[in-house]
Write a protein that holds these residues in place. Structure first.
Motif, PDB file in Angstrom:
ATOM      1  N   SER A 127     -46.131 -23.325  17.530  1.00  0.00           N
ATOM      2  CA  SER A 127     -45.180 -24.012  16.666  1.00  0.00           C
ATOM      3  C   SER A 127     -44.389 -25.000  17.512  1.00  0.00           C
ATOM      4  O   SER A 127     -44.508 -25.023  18.733  1.00  0.00           O
ATOM      5  N   ILE A 128     -43.544 -25.782  16.868  1.00  0.00           N
ATOM      6  CA  ILE A 128     -42.750 -26.766  17.590  1.00  0.00           C
ATOM      7  C   ILE A 128     -41.788 -26.091  18.575  1.00  0.00           C
ATOM      8  O   ILE A 128     -41.475 -26.639  19.621  1.00  0.00           O
ATOM      9  N   THR A 129     -41.357 -24.881  18.277  1.00  0.00           N
ATOM     10  CA  THR A 129     -40.462 -24.169  19.186  1.00  0.00           C
ATOM     11  C   THR A 129     -41.212 -23.268  20.160  1.00  0.00           C
ATOM     12  O   THR A 129     -40.613 -22.722  21.064  1.00  0.00           O
TER      13      THR A 129
END
Length: 70
Positions: free
Chosen positions: A58-60
């Motif tokens: 994911s982006i995080t």
């Protein structure tokens, strides 16, 4: 028939995962990934420079990153 009241469940914290081995990934990016839309030309224009490519779940949760030069 009535349901019994809900019961609060305490949060469970999982232990940290063990360190992982270094990872690698390969792939291809479309030419426009390093470009911008040139409205006057109505086409993608590649912007030369240095970029960082990253990958993860994911982006995080980005786990891999590498610089590329165009």
């Amino acid at each position: 028939m009535t349901r019994p009241p809900a019961v609060a469940v305490p949060a469970v914290v999982a232990p940290a995962p063990p360190p992982r081995r270094p990872s690698a990934a390969t792939g291809e990016l479309p030419r426009r990934a390093c470009g911008m839309w040139a409205g006057t030309a109505k086409a993608w224009a590649c912007v030369k420079g240095s970029y960082e490519i990253s990958a993860g779940r994911s982006i995080t949760g980005r786990r891999l990153a590498a610089p590329i030069n165009v």
